[in-house]
Design a protein around this motif. Structure first.
Motif, mmCIF file in Angstrom:
data_model
loop_
_atom_site.group_PDB
_atom_site.id
_atom_site.type_symbol
_atom_site.label_atom_id
_atom_site.label_comp_id
_atom_site.label_asym_id
_atom_site.label_seq_id
_atom_site.Cartn_x
_atom_site.Cartn_y
_atom_site.Cartn_z
ATOM 1 N N ALA A 209 -6.373 3.192 24.830
ATOM 2 C CA ALA A 209 -6.635 1.756 25.006
ATOM 3 C C ALA A 209 -5.403 0.937 24.627
ATOM 4 C CB ALA A 209 -7.843 1.342 24.173
ATOM 5 N N LEU A 212 -2.906 1.111 27.474
ATOM 6 C CA LEU A 212 -3.291 0.274 28.615
ATOM 7 C C LEU A 212 -3.102 -1.208 28.291
ATOM 8 C CD1 LEU A 212 -6.577 2.085 29.752
ATOM 9 C CD2 LEU A 212 -4.330 2.202 30.823
ATOM 10 N N LEU A 215 0.624 -1.821 28.378
ATOM 11 C CA LEU A 215 1.158 -1.587 29.722
ATOM 12 C C LEU A 215 0.785 -2.707 30.687
ATOM 13 C CD1 LEU A 215 2.527 0.732 31.480
ATOM 14 C CD2 LEU A 215 0.179 1.452 32.024
ATOM 15 N N TRP A 216 -0.445 -3.174 30.560
ATOM 16 C CA TRP A 216 -0.962 -4.148 31.519
ATOM 17 C C TRP A 216 -1.088 -5.554 30.922
ATOM 18 C CZ3 TRP A 216 -5.283 -0.291 33.437
ATOM 19 C CH2 TRP A 216 -4.676 0.636 34.307
ATOM 20 N N PRO B 58 -2.352 5.101 34.324
ATOM 21 C CA PRO B 58 -1.710 6.269 33.719
ATOM 22 C C PRO B 58 -2.726 7.408 33.588
ATOM 23 C CG PRO B 58 -2.144 4.597 32.042
ATOM 24 C CD PRO B 58 -2.515 3.999 33.371
ATOM 25 N N SER B 60 -4.994 8.947 31.838
ATOM 26 C CA SER B 60 -5.605 8.421 30.620
ATOM 27 C C SER B 60 -7.077 8.118 30.917
ATOM 28 C CB SER B 60 -4.837 7.143 30.242
ATOM 29 O OG SER B 60 -5.275 6.611 29.035
ATOM 30 N N GLY B 63 -9.342 6.249 28.576
ATOM 31 C CA GLY B 63 -8.890 4.867 28.452
ATOM 32 C C GLY B 63 -9.257 4.029 29.658
ATOM 33 N N PHE B 64 -8.878 4.485 30.849
ATOM 34 C CA PHE B 64 -9.089 3.575 31.988
ATOM 35 C C PHE B 64 -10.531 3.568 32.476
ATOM 36 C CE2 PHE B 64 -7.334 7.179 34.639
ATOM 37 C CZ PHE B 64 -8.319 7.270 35.613
ATOM 38 N N MET B 67 -12.130 1.337 30.036
ATOM 39 C CA MET B 67 -11.721 -0.034 30.334
ATOM 40 C C MET B 67 -12.510 -0.590 31.516
ATOM 41 S SD MET B 67 -8.107 -1.471 31.623
ATOM 42 C CE MET B 67 -8.782 -1.443 33.277
#
Lengths: 395, 331
Positions: A209, A212, A215-216, B58, B60, B63-64, B67
């Protein structure tokens, strides 16, 4: 280089302190450093002068104290009913950490969001959830905020931008990035405060997390509520690189970070406000570490709370690092609070908590027929999709 | 001449149309944008829709995917690509706890309209870690929907329905099917102007009278091959039922077929233990016991991790000959 916000955390000083401290105290270097480095009064005065605090009216300050007192009375009252057998399951009390939720959430606006882990009662009350619905939820009653389906660890109030209440350590941290992603995607000027404990920083999902978020450029603020222990394991025994502490992990992601002493709600507000502004104005994440302490165990079921921590340590924190006591003393010194006022504030909060417990006790348990509600949106809303195919397979 | 397109193109059309249909739809995943998709499902979409709508993530997944789940709570409709559904296992907590249970634990206050799609199949010479078929695992969790189209028509119609659904839909494809074509009408040929296949409705792909071959995903194609062999060589007229959606499940179509043919085999590329076929055969036993003239059989992948060596790996998956042989044993 990441952006380290404060220059008041001298890592060399901390390292020296770590070597001096006995093992059980090693995790507390931040607090030890702060206490040794400056008096409470000077620390408090610095942060009180920050614009975000200088603008507080007398009533605002009393409201902040009152909110912390309300949380403590709620927690003490739920503990009482846990111990008398009315509440079961897990009960992770927020006593000692009240300044973190109250201070940070007091800064938020309409497009800002909150998500946290399982020690979630304080944040729930701070966002404006009522004691009745919160108390009824831990009692497992139909009048609870989640209709008795979530319990202590799973409070939600989307109408107050409060997205839980999550039981798995670190599991909420990608969700926090997602809330921030949505805010940014929709072009709003907002952010997400995502709380986690010091034990959560070693979960992989958290690091994913963070990557991200950086990165974003997501407007998310991760707040590590560092109470020193991941359940019964001290920070020294669970997290590498104690010299810099936990928030320094942000360096690896080129993310802004800071450490805050949680005893002072003014310091919390001043520190978090900088992160909120960064999120709002630059759409950038921040990782904050707030030193705090839980007076009770990991949960009420934690039988070893006074074994992995010495009684002396607990007493020291209760006496010298209690955010309510700290603010009370400050407001008395400022001349806007008296002992009598504080007593009345406590009585009022206690009455509210007692009334909430009465409400919970008198409330009905959920009906068995509710077992299959709130699983699928389409079924609950009786849409064509919800009526197509068999959704449940019992019996 | 009816329009024929590949399963891959059908998915792409569905995604493209939903990107146009709703500004909140965003496609996120590894290599979905600039690389044009590891399996080229999203080819051209980044060029058309840009960085906001097509996002390269990425490597990940926890994570994504997590998200995306968080963003879906606030009204975004993320369509997450897993390069292989096997990678769902590194996002398991997010997919099983957060997406599936937030609605329940919030007493219905929160919902997660997310789609997680990608290939979930073995048989491609890539070893066990990349050959998982987790449809049974995710279908075990109330709160989730699991969809597995077997042809281009359903791939397009179901991906569009999945994106519009307000619950989490886990959409399991097959790399082996990506290049296979089927008749998919263009929108101007359709009365409603678009192709939406409802989630939770099975399809009888071949009508028959003697035995029901019930399947999902690529096993449907294998079952159709077997049905042709049974007809040509053994004078057995098999009915083939494609579940299309595993949860919610169209039990009515299954039971109607079994009541007609009195015999059933469930075929899947999943593993046998607590597989989809275990659930279906139990339901047939409970609901159509008196209609059965033979035990319900199950044909699955071999109960072993996927073999790397291609000739052996092929033998692990259900084969048409095996279906024929087992069908003959009960007909």
């Amino acid at each position: 280089m990441g952006i380290k916000l404060s220059e008041n955390c001298d890592s060399k000083f901390q390292s020296a302190y770590i070597t001096l401290l006995s093992a059980p105290f090693q995790h507390r270097f931040i607090f030890s450093h702060r206490m040794a480095a400056k008096t409470k009064t000077s620390a408090q005065t610095d942060h009180k002068e920050a614009a975000i605090n200088a603008s507080l009216s007398k009533e605002d300050k009393l409201d902040l104290l009152r909110e912390m007192v309300r949380i403590r009375k709620f927690e003490q009252t739920s503990l009482k009913h846990y111990l008398n057998g009315s509440i079961g399951g897990f009960l992770h009390l927020y006593i000692g950490q009240e300044s973190v939720a109250v201070g940070s959430i007091s800064l938020l606006g309409d497009d800002d969001h909150v998500i946290t882990a399982y020690r979630d009662h304080g944040h729930a009350l701070a966002v404006g959830m009522g004691m009745d619905e919160c108390m009824a939820e831990v009692f497992g009653k139909a009048t609870g905020c989640s209709k008795g389906k979530g319990g202590s660890m799973h409070y939600f109030a989307p109408d107050k931008n409060y997205w839980g209440g999550h039981g798995i350590v670190g599991g909420q941290t990608p969700l926090g990035a997602g809330l921030a992603y949505a805010v940014k995607y929709q072009g709003k000027k907002g952010c997400c405060l995502c709380y986690l404990g010091d034990g959560a920083i070693n979960q992989g999902a958290f690091h994913e997390a963070l990557n991200l978020a950086a990165l974003w450029d997501l407007p998310v603020i991760y707040i590590i509520e560092n109470n020193g222990y991941s359940m019964g394991t001290s920070q020294a025994r669970s997290s590498a690189f104690p010299e810099e502490g936990l928030a320094a992990r942000a360096e690896g992601y080129n993310m802004a970070w800071d450490k805050i002493d949680g005893v002072s709600i003014y310091e919390i507000r001043a520190g978090v406000q900088k992160a909120v502004e960064r999120a709002h104005n630059e759409s950038k994440p921040t990782l904050l570490e707030i030193a705090t302490y839980r007076h009770k165990g990991h949960s009420v079921a934690d039988a070893n709370a006074e074994k992995y921590r010495t009684k002396e340590e607990i007493k020291t924190y209760m006496d010298k690092h209690d955010p309510i006591q700290f603010m009370k003393d400050d407001l008395i010194a400022e001349g806007i609070l008296t002992e009598e006022d504080f007593k009345a504030m406590n009585q009022e909060a206690q009455k509210e908590a007692n009334d909430a417990a009465d409400f919970a006790i008198k409330s009905p348990f959920p009906e068995e027929s509710e077992i299959f509600d709130d699983i699928y949106w389409e079924v609950d809303n009786n849409t064509e999709a919800g009526r197509t195919g068999r959704h449940f397979f019992h019996g | 001449m009816p329009r024929q397109i590949t399963y891959r193109e059908a998915l792409r059309e569905g995604l493209d149309e939903e990107l146009a249909h709703d500004d909140n739809v965003v496609i996120i995943g590894e290599e979905v944008a600039e690389y044009n998709g590891a399996y080229k499902v999203t080819e051209g979409l980044w060029e058309k829709w840009g960085d906001k709508r097509l996002v390269d993530a990425p490597i990940s997944e926890a994570g994504f995917i997590g998200m995306g789940i968080g963003a879906s709570m606030l009204g975004i409709r993320p369509v997450m690509e897993l390069m292989f559904y096997s990678f769902a296992y590194v996002a398991f907590d997010q997919m099983m706890n957060n997406a599936a249970t937030c609605r329940y634990m919030s007493g219905g206050l929160v919902n997660c309209p997310i789609v997680v799609r990608g290939p979930a199949n073995g048989g491609t010479n890539v070893g066990a870690t990349h050959s998982h078929t987790p449809e049974n695992i995710f279908a075990n969790m109330p709160g989730l929907k699991v969809v597995s189209p077997s042809d281009a028509y359903d791939a397009k119609g179901l991906i569009k329905s999945a994106i519009r659904d307000n619950d989490p839909v886990y959409f399991m494809e097959s790399t082996v099917l990506y290049g296979q074509t089927a008749e998919v009408p263009s929108n101007d040929e359709l009365e409603d102007g678009e192709l939406l296949v409802p989630i939770g409705r099975a399809k009888v792909k071949r009508e028959g009278t003697d035995i029901s071959l019930i399947a999902h995903g690529r096993a449907v194609i294998t079952s159709l091959e077997a049905a042709e062999i049974l007809a040509e060589k053994h004078n057995i007229n098999a009915e083939v039922v494609d579940l299309r959606s595993i949860r919610p499940l169209d039990e009515q179509t299954i039971m109607e077929s079994v009541r007609k043919t009195h015999r059933a085999i469930y075929i899947e590329e999943n593993k046998p233990f607590c597989g989809v076929g275990a659930q279906i055969s139990s339901m047939i036993m409970e609901q159509a016991f008196d209609d059965l003239d033979a035990p319900v059989l199950r044909i699955t992948s071999a109960d072993a991790p996927a073999f790397y060596s291609p000739p052996i790996e092929k033998l692990q998956l259900p084969q048409a000959d095996e279906i024929v042989e087992r069908a003959l044993s009960i007909c």
